[in-house]
Design a protein around this motif. Structure first.
Motif, PDB file in Angstrom:
ATOM      1  N   ALA A 287       0.829  -1.207   0.000  1.00 20.57           N
ATOM      2  CA  ALA A 287       0.000   0.000   0.000  1.00 20.57           C
ATOM      3  C   ALA A 287       0.864   1.258   0.000  1.00 20.57           C
ATOM      4  O   ALA A 287       0.580   2.220  -0.725  1.00 20.57           O
ATOM      5  CB  ALA A 287      -0.925  -0.009   1.217  1.00 20.57           C
ATOM      6  N   ARG A 288       1.927   1.261   0.808  1.00 22.42           N
ATOM      7  CA  ARG A 288       2.826   2.425   0.850  1.00 22.42           C
ATOM      8  C   ARG A 288       3.518   2.630  -0.484  1.00 22.42           C
ATOM      9  O   ARG A 288       3.698   3.771  -0.936  1.00 22.42           O
ATOM     10  CB  ARG A 288       3.862   2.254   1.961  1.00 22.42           C
ATOM     11  N   LEU A 289       3.922   1.544  -1.113  1.00 22.87           N
ATOM     12  CA  LEU A 289       4.587   1.638  -2.412  1.00 22.87           C
ATOM     13  C   LEU A 289       3.680   2.292  -3.443  1.00 22.87           C
ATOM     14  O   LEU A 289       4.088   3.223  -4.157  1.00 22.87           O
ATOM     15  CB  LEU A 289       4.988   0.233  -2.886  1.00 22.87           C
ATOM     16  N   ALA A 290       2.442   1.835  -3.529  1.00 22.96           N
ATOM     17  CA  ALA A 290       1.504   2.388  -4.507  1.00 22.96           C
ATOM     18  C   ALA A 290       1.202   3.850  -4.217  1.00 22.96           C
ATOM     19  O   ALA A 290       1.133   4.680  -5.134  1.00 22.96           O
ATOM     20  CB  ALA A 290       0.210   1.570  -4.511  1.00 22.96           C
ATOM     21  N   LEU A 291       1.046   4.182  -2.944  1.00 22.05           N
ATOM     22  CA  LEU A 291       0.720   5.560  -2.570  1.00 22.05           C
ATOM     23  C   LEU A 291       1.882   6.504  -2.857  1.00 22.05           C
ATOM     24  O   LEU A 291       1.692   7.603  -3.390  1.00 22.05           O
ATOM     25  CB  LEU A 291       0.347   5.615  -1.089  1.00 22.05           C
ATOM     26  N   THR A 292       3.093   6.076  -2.512  1.00 23.21           N
ATOM     27  CA  THR A 292       4.273   6.912  -2.760  1.00 23.21           C
ATOM     28  C   THR A 292       4.466   7.153  -4.249  1.00 23.21           C
ATOM     29  O   THR A 292       4.752   8.285  -4.684  1.00 23.21           O
ATOM     30  CB  THR A 292       5.530   6.248  -2.168  1.00 23.21           C
ATOM     31  N   ALA A 293       4.296   6.097  -5.057  1.00 23.98           N
ATOM     32  CA  ALA A 293       4.453   6.241  -6.501  1.00 23.98           C
ATOM     33  C   ALA A 293       3.400   7.173  -7.087  1.00 23.98           C
ATOM     34  O   ALA A 293       3.691   7.996  -7.952  1.00 23.98           O
ATOM     35  CB  ALA A 293       4.375   4.866  -7.167  1.00 23.98           C
TER      36      ALA A 293
END
Length: 206
Positions: free
Chosen positions: A182-188
């Protein structure tokens, strides 16, 4: 005089048949699944199954879609961060369930040289992404994500590391893995990698 069907009988039969279909997929795989075995496991005559599902692949697609709809809910918490985390955690739990394992086995059967499932079965996964698109749209409306963010690309990025663990690396699937996805998708997304303009300071790391 013909007997009057019991109230809810049709829905009970449908539920039993769909559950039996998933059980057969998990036990024997897509290629070996037969309507006879599904009917036997569900405790009904095969004509009962064919009356509602004229062909085997339609039955399988219905069972997969029903499982995904009931087990992978679409969150609406009012925050993109908590929405993505909830979606990722639900996906992790589903993948590790009997129905999740059965569905993944069916979708990937052609990868191991077995007959390829029809596109209607693969549509189950595309449809789940489509139903989750409002998560991203609402986040843009709230100003949490850059305008122009591609919702489908963002959600695929969230799911990709989870499926990678489940199918390729066989690393543990838990809440920590879900939260990291979830953090990866949000940061991207906030960096503008899915088509939107990056938020001030995100792309530069400021």
């Amino acid at each position: 005089m013909s007997p009057v069907p019991s109230p809810g009988r049709g829905e009970k039969v449908r539920t039993a048949v769909l559950a039996a279909t998933l059980d057969e997929l998990g036990a024997h795989g897509y290629a070996a699944l037969t309507v006879d075995n599904v009917a036997r496991r569900a405790g009904v005559h095969k004509t009962t199954v064919y009356r509602r599902w004229p062909d085997r692949d339609g039955l399988i697609a219905d069972a997969l879609s029903d499982s995904v709809d009931s087990e992978i809910s679409i969150p609406d918490t009012g925050s993109i961060e908590t929405d993505l985390r909830a979606l990722a955690r639900t996906l992790v739990v589903w993948i590790d369930s009997p129905s999740g394992r059965a569905i993944l086995a069916a979708a990937l059967s052609d990868a191991v040289g077995l007959p390829r499932p029809p596109d209607s079965i693969r549509h189950v996964f595309r449809d789940r992404i489509r139903r989750a698109l409002p998560i991203v749209d609402k986040a843009m409306d709230r100003g949490e994500l850059p305008r122009g963010t591609d919702p489908a690309r963002m959600l695929k990025t969230l799911a990709a590391p989870i499926y990678m663990r489940a199918l390729i690396t066989h690393e543990p699937l838990d809440e920590a893995a879900a939260d990291a996805a979830a953090r990866l998708a949000l940061t991207a997304a906030r960096a503008g990698l899915f088509g939107g303009d990056p938020e001030p300071g995100v792309a530069s790391g400021a």
